[in-house]
Scaffold this motif. Structure first.
Motif, PDB file in Angstrom:
ATOM      1  N   HIS A 102       0.852  -1.193   0.000  1.00 26.14           N
ATOM      2  CA  HIS A 102       0.000   0.000   0.000  1.00 26.14           C
ATOM      3  C   HIS A 102       0.887   1.243   0.000  1.00 26.14           C
ATOM      4  O   HIS A 102       1.832   1.322   0.786  1.00 26.14           O
ATOM      5  CB  HIS A 102      -0.876   0.033   1.264  1.00 26.14           C
ATOM      6  CG  HIS A 102      -1.851  -1.087   1.323  1.00 26.14           C
ATOM      7  ND1 HIS A 102      -3.178  -0.924   1.067  1.00 26.14           N
ATOM      8  CD2 HIS A 102      -1.685  -2.401   1.611  1.00 26.14           C
ATOM      9  CE1 HIS A 102      -3.804  -2.073   1.200  1.00 26.14           C
ATOM     10  NE2 HIS A 102      -2.910  -2.991   1.523  1.00 26.14           N
ATOM     11  N   TYR A 103       0.564   2.221  -0.870  1.00 22.99           N
ATOM     12  CA  TYR A 103       1.348   3.443  -0.999  1.00 22.99           C
ATOM     13  C   TYR A 103       0.573   4.674  -0.535  1.00 22.99           C
ATOM     14  O   TYR A 103      -0.652   4.637  -0.421  1.00 22.99           O
ATOM     15  CB  TYR A 103       1.777   3.650  -2.456  1.00 22.99           C
ATOM     16  CG  TYR A 103       2.781   2.633  -2.919  1.00 22.99           C
ATOM     17  CD1 TYR A 103       4.136   2.840  -2.742  1.00 22.99           C
ATOM     18  CD2 TYR A 103       2.377   1.451  -3.530  1.00 22.99           C
ATOM     19  CE1 TYR A 103       5.067   1.905  -3.170  1.00 22.99           C
ATOM     20  CE2 TYR A 103       3.300   0.509  -3.951  1.00 22.99           C
ATOM     21  CZ  TYR A 103       4.641   0.746  -3.768  1.00 22.99           C
ATOM     22  OH  TYR A 103       5.555  -0.190  -4.182  1.00 22.99           O
ATOM     23  N   LYS A 104       1.308   5.764  -0.328  1.00 21.66           N
ATOM     24  CA  LYS A 104       0.739   7.047   0.099  1.00 21.66           C
ATOM     25  C   LYS A 104      -0.335   7.531  -0.869  1.00 21.66           C
ATOM     26  O   LYS A 104      -1.329   8.115  -0.465  1.00 21.66           O
ATOM     27  CB  LYS A 104       1.858   8.083   0.225  1.00 21.66           C
ATOM     28  CG  LYS A 104       1.395   9.481   0.597  1.00 21.66           C
ATOM     29  CD  LYS A 104       2.570  10.387   0.906  1.00 21.66           C
ATOM     30  CE  LYS A 104       3.182  10.957  -0.333  1.00 21.66           C
ATOM     31  NZ  LYS A 104       4.212  11.976  -0.045  1.00 21.66           N
ATOM     32  N   CYS A 105      -0.164   7.286  -2.148  1.00 24.76           N
ATOM     33  CA  CYS A 105      -1.090   7.762  -3.180  1.00 24.76           C
ATOM     34  C   CYS A 105      -2.361   6.913  -3.257  1.00 24.76           C
ATOM     35  O   CYS A 105      -3.171   7.087  -4.158  1.00 24.76           O
ATOM     36  CB  CYS A 105      -0.391   7.795  -4.531  1.00 24.76           C
ATOM     37  SG  CYS A 105       0.275   6.186  -5.022  1.00 24.76           S
ATOM     38  N   SER A 106      -2.536   5.982  -2.339  1.00 22.15           N
ATOM     39  CA  SER A 106      -3.699   5.086  -2.236  1.00 22.15           C
ATOM     40  C   SER A 106      -3.682   3.933  -3.238  1.00 22.15           C
ATOM     41  O   SER A 106      -4.635   3.164  -3.299  1.00 22.15           O
ATOM     42  CB  SER A 106      -5.018   5.846  -2.369  1.00 22.15           C
ATOM     43  OG  SER A 106      -5.118   6.795  -1.354  1.00 22.15           O
ATOM     44  N   HIS A 107      -2.628   3.795  -4.028  1.00 19.27           N
ATOM     45  CA  HIS A 107      -2.529   2.658  -4.932  1.00 19.27           C
ATOM     46  C   HIS A 107      -2.032   1.437  -4.170  1.00 19.27           C
ATOM     47  O   HIS A 107      -1.370   1.555  -3.138  1.00 19.27           O
ATOM     48  CB  HIS A 107      -1.570   2.953  -6.089  1.00 19.27           C
ATOM     49  CG  HIS A 107      -2.124   3.911  -7.070  1.00 19.27           C
ATOM     50  ND1 HIS A 107      -1.447   5.032  -7.480  1.00 19.27           N
ATOM     51  CD2 HIS A 107      -3.304   3.920  -7.735  1.00 19.27           C
ATOM     52  CE1 HIS A 107      -2.183   5.689  -8.351  1.00 19.27           C
ATOM     53  NE2 HIS A 107      -3.319   5.038  -8.522  1.00 19.27           N
ATOM     54  N   ILE A 108      -2.368   0.286  -4.713  1.00 19.66           N
ATOM     55  CA  ILE A 108      -1.913  -0.988  -4.164  1.00 19.66           C
ATOM     56  C   ILE A 108      -1.219  -1.745  -5.279  1.00 19.66           C
ATOM     57  O   ILE A 108      -1.710  -1.801  -6.403  1.00 19.66           O
ATOM     58  CB  ILE A 108      -3.096  -1.818  -3.627  1.00 19.66           C
ATOM     59  CG1 ILE A 108      -3.787  -1.073  -2.489  1.00 19.66           C
ATOM     60  CG2 ILE A 108      -2.627  -3.193  -3.171  1.00 19.66           C
ATOM     61  CD1 ILE A 108      -5.062  -1.734  -2.022  1.00 19.66           C
TER      62      ILE A 108
ATOM     63  N   TYR B  60       3.118  -1.610   4.180  1.00 20.36           N
ATOM     64  CA  TYR B  60       2.642  -0.237   4.032  1.00 20.36           C
ATOM     65  C   TYR B  60       3.832   0.679   3.797  1.00 20.36           C
ATOM     66  O   TYR B  60       4.732   0.743   4.627  1.00 20.36           O
ATOM     67  CB  TYR B  60       1.875   0.203   5.287  1.00 20.36           C
ATOM     68  CG  TYR B  60       0.609  -0.585   5.487  1.00 20.36           C
ATOM     69  CD1 TYR B  60      -0.565  -0.199   4.858  1.00 20.36           C
ATOM     70  CD2 TYR B  60       0.600  -1.734   6.264  1.00 20.36           C
ATOM     71  CE1 TYR B  60      -1.735  -0.930   5.023  1.00 20.36           C
ATOM     72  CE2 TYR B  60      -0.560  -2.470   6.429  1.00 20.36           C
ATOM     73  CZ  TYR B  60      -1.717  -2.065   5.806  1.00 20.36           C
ATOM     74  OH  TYR B  60      -2.874  -2.786   5.957  1.00 20.36           O
TER      75      TYR B  60
ATOM     76  N   LEU C 212       3.670   4.144   3.330  1.00 21.75           N
ATOM     77  CA  LEU C 212       2.858   5.349   3.345  1.00 21.75           C
ATOM     78  C   LEU C 212       3.681   6.625   3.214  1.00 21.75           C
ATOM     79  O   LEU C 212       3.121   7.714   3.136  1.00 21.75           O
ATOM     80  CB  LEU C 212       1.989   5.373   4.599  1.00 21.75           C
ATOM     81  CG  LEU C 212       1.044   4.167   4.725  1.00 21.75           C
ATOM     82  CD1 LEU C 212       0.259   4.234   6.004  1.00 21.75           C
ATOM     83  CD2 LEU C 212       0.133   4.051   3.520  1.00 21.75           C
TER      84      LEU C 212
ATOM     85  N   ASN D 261       5.086   7.384  -2.881  1.00 24.81           N
ATOM     86  CA  ASN D 261       4.099   7.207  -3.937  1.00 24.81           C
ATOM     87  C   ASN D 261       4.531   5.993  -4.749  1.00 24.81           C
ATOM     88  O   ASN D 261       5.687   5.580  -4.704  1.00 24.81           O
ATOM     89  CB  ASN D 261       4.003   8.432  -4.823  1.00 24.81           C
ATOM     90  CG  ASN D 261       3.300   9.576  -4.117  1.00 24.81           C
ATOM     91  OD1 ASN D 261       2.320   9.366  -3.394  1.00 24.81           O
ATOM     92  ND2 ASN D 261       3.786  10.783  -4.296  1.00 24.81           N
ATOM     93  N   CYS D 262       3.622   5.436  -5.523  1.00 30.24           N
ATOM     94  CA  CYS D 262       3.920   4.169  -6.204  1.00 30.24           C
ATOM     95  C   CYS D 262       4.685   4.329  -7.507  1.00 30.24           C
ATOM     96  O   CYS D 262       5.262   3.373  -7.989  1.00 30.24           O
ATOM     97  CB  CYS D 262       2.630   3.420  -6.473  1.00 30.24           C
ATOM     98  SG  CYS D 262       1.563   4.250  -7.646  1.00 30.24           S
TER      99      CYS D 262
END
Length: 54
Positions: free
Chosen positions: A8-14, A41, A43, A46-47
């Motif tokens: 899981h990344y800060k930008c909400s992508h998985i 995580y 967080l 970004n991805c």
């Protein structure tokens, strides 16, 4: 099944990253269903290429 980590990344992508390829994949190079064995995580990241500079 091949073992994957769900990230899981800060930008909400998985994203799903492989931890270990199973024997079936090693022999055939055809992907089988993912077996998620861990969740990570990141967080603070970004991805993709749009990561902000610090």
């Amino acid at each position: 099944m091949c073992d994957y980590t769900q990230v899981h990344y800060k930008c909400s992508h998985i994203r799903y990253t492989v931890r270990a390829w199973c024997i079936k994949y090693q022999e055939t190079h055809k992907r089988c269903p993912a077996n998620v064995v861990a969740i990570e995580y990141r967080l603070d990241q970004n991805c993709g290429p749009f990561q902000s500079s610090k």
